[in-house]
Design a protein around this motif. Structure first.
Motif, PDB file in Angstrom:
ATOM      1  N   PRO A 105       0.819  -1.224   0.000  1.00  0.00           N
ATOM      2  CA  PRO A 105       0.000   0.000   0.000  1.00  0.00           C
ATOM      3  C   PRO A 105       0.846   1.264   0.000  1.00  0.00           C
ATOM      4  N   GLY A 106       1.945   1.257   0.751  1.00  0.00           N
ATOM      5  CA  GLY A 106       2.836   2.406   0.786  1.00  0.00           C
ATOM      6  C   GLY A 106       3.509   2.643  -0.549  1.00  0.00           C
ATOM      7  N   LEU A 107       3.904   1.561  -1.232  1.00  0.00           N
ATOM      8  CA  LEU A 107       4.547   1.694  -2.530  1.00  0.00           C
ATOM      9  C   LEU A 107       3.584   2.255  -3.567  1.00  0.00           C
ATOM     10  N   ARG A 108       2.334   1.915  -3.437  1.00  0.00           N
ATOM     11  CA  ARG A 108       1.347   2.471  -4.360  1.00  0.00           C
ATOM     12  C   ARG A 108       1.107   3.957  -4.082  1.00  0.00           C
ATOM     13  N   GLY A 119       3.874   6.542  -8.197  1.00  0.00           N
ATOM     14  CA  GLY A 119       2.781   6.211  -7.299  1.00  0.00           C
ATOM     15  C   GLY A 119       1.700   7.279  -7.348  1.00  0.00           C
ATOM     16  N   GLU A 120       0.759   7.191  -6.414  1.00  0.00           N
ATOM     17  CA  GLU A 120      -0.371   8.120  -6.404  1.00  0.00           C
ATOM     18  C   GLU A 120       0.073   9.572  -6.350  1.00  0.00           C
ATOM     19  N   ARG A 124      -0.566  12.515  -9.103  1.00  0.00           N
ATOM     20  CA  ARG A 124      -1.295  13.729  -8.703  1.00  0.00           C
ATOM     21  C   ARG A 124      -0.487  14.991  -9.023  1.00  0.00           C
ATOM     22  N   LEU A 125       0.828  14.935  -8.787  1.00  0.00           N
ATOM     23  CA  LEU A 125       1.660  16.096  -9.120  1.00  0.00           C
ATOM     24  C   LEU A 125       1.659  16.365 -10.620  1.00  0.00           C
ATOM     25  N   MET A 126       1.784  15.308 -11.409  1.00  0.00           N
ATOM     26  CA  MET A 126       1.770  15.474 -12.861  1.00  0.00           C
ATOM     27  C   MET A 126       0.474  16.149 -13.306  1.00  0.00           C
ATOM     28  N   ARG A 180      -1.788   5.782 -14.973  1.00  0.00           N
ATOM     29  CA  ARG A 180      -1.742   7.132 -15.520  1.00  0.00           C
ATOM     30  C   ARG A 180      -0.294   7.611 -15.418  1.00  0.00           C
ATOM     31  N   PRO A 181       0.100   8.613 -16.196  1.00  0.00           N
ATOM     32  CA  PRO A 181       1.510   9.006 -16.200  1.00  0.00           C
ATOM     33  C   PRO A 181       1.935   9.845 -15.000  1.00  0.00           C
TER      34      PRO A 181
END
Length: 238
Positions: A105-108, A119-120, A124-126, A180-181
């Motif tokens: 979960p942490g790696l995701r 990861g998430e 989100r930053l992208m 997603r990228p």
């Protein structure tokens, strides 16, 4: 026999389970010893030595000697890109490991993809950089906007120096867990280095896992929402 690169040979090298585990362990961007890689692959040191020799001969690994130890690392970001892409295909087609570790979960949530954030949080930053006008994505690919260039420079990233290098300045790297990228390339590396130096992110020992600190949560959340206010982003953890 057709001309061109022999992808079958490279694919066969990566496709061996033990070698795939060792290559995946090196996705952290850190150099590891043969013993550490043998442990990651669940094989003996002697067996690992043979696998590492093949990967070196194929140009997938580099090795550096320091004292009594030899340290192995991926030969370049393009190798990491291929591995991340294969992870994405495996996840999309249901080729998942039957045993998942407690760190999954942490790696995701946040991890290192060789030398940039994945990861998430990476995704989100992208999306925030695209929404906030720092980056542009069109039929020509991903590019840095003039406004984005000014903002990254103001935050301490030498964009001109990065752009003069041989590596692409920014590249969309498909995230295997988010589908997603996230941001790769020279700018992705520089951004990760900046966030680590500011204390917004913290790397876990001997792992790809990235911890987002409380100050980092605030800054990254603003960026993810497309908020490009510079002065708050320049705050450090103290």
């Amino acid at each position: 026999m057709k001309d061109g690169p022999d992808i079958a040979e490279v694919a066969a090298l990566i496709g061996d389970p033990a070698r795939a585990n060792m290559l995946s362990a090196l996705m952290s961007g850190r150099a590891l010893t043969a013993g550490e890689l043998a442990h990651e692959a669940g094989i003996t040191a002697q067996t690992a030595s043979g696998h590492l020799a093949k990967l070196r001969e194929a140009g997938l690994l580099l090795v550096a000697a320091q004292g009594r130890h030899r340290y192995f690392q991926l030969s370049g970001a393009d190798v990491a890109q291929v591995l991340e892409g294969l992870m994405g295909i495996a996840a999309r087609t249901g080729r998942l490991r039957t045993r998942t570790g407690p760190r999954d979960p942490g790696l995701r949530k946040a991890r290192v993809c060789y030398d940039h954030l994945a990861g998430e949080w990476g995704v989100r930053l992208m999306e925030g950089f695209l929404a906030g006008g720092r980056l542009r994505s069109d039929e020509r690919g991903l590019s840095l906007t003039p406004a984005g260039r000014a903002r990254f420079i103001a935050e301490g990233i030498d964009v001109d120096k990065l752009g003069a290098g041989r590596r692409p300045l920014c590249r969309a790297c498909l995230d295997w867990s988010e589908r997603r990228p996230h941001l790769g390339g020279a700018l992705g590396k520089a951004l990760l280095d900046l966030m680590l130096a500011k204390g917004w992110l913290r790397r876990a020992a001997a792992s790809r896992l990235i911890e987002v600190t409380p100050p980092g949560q605030r800054v990254l959340a603003r960026w993810a929402q497309g908020d490009d206010t510079l002065r708050p982003a320049l705050a450090t953890t103290g």
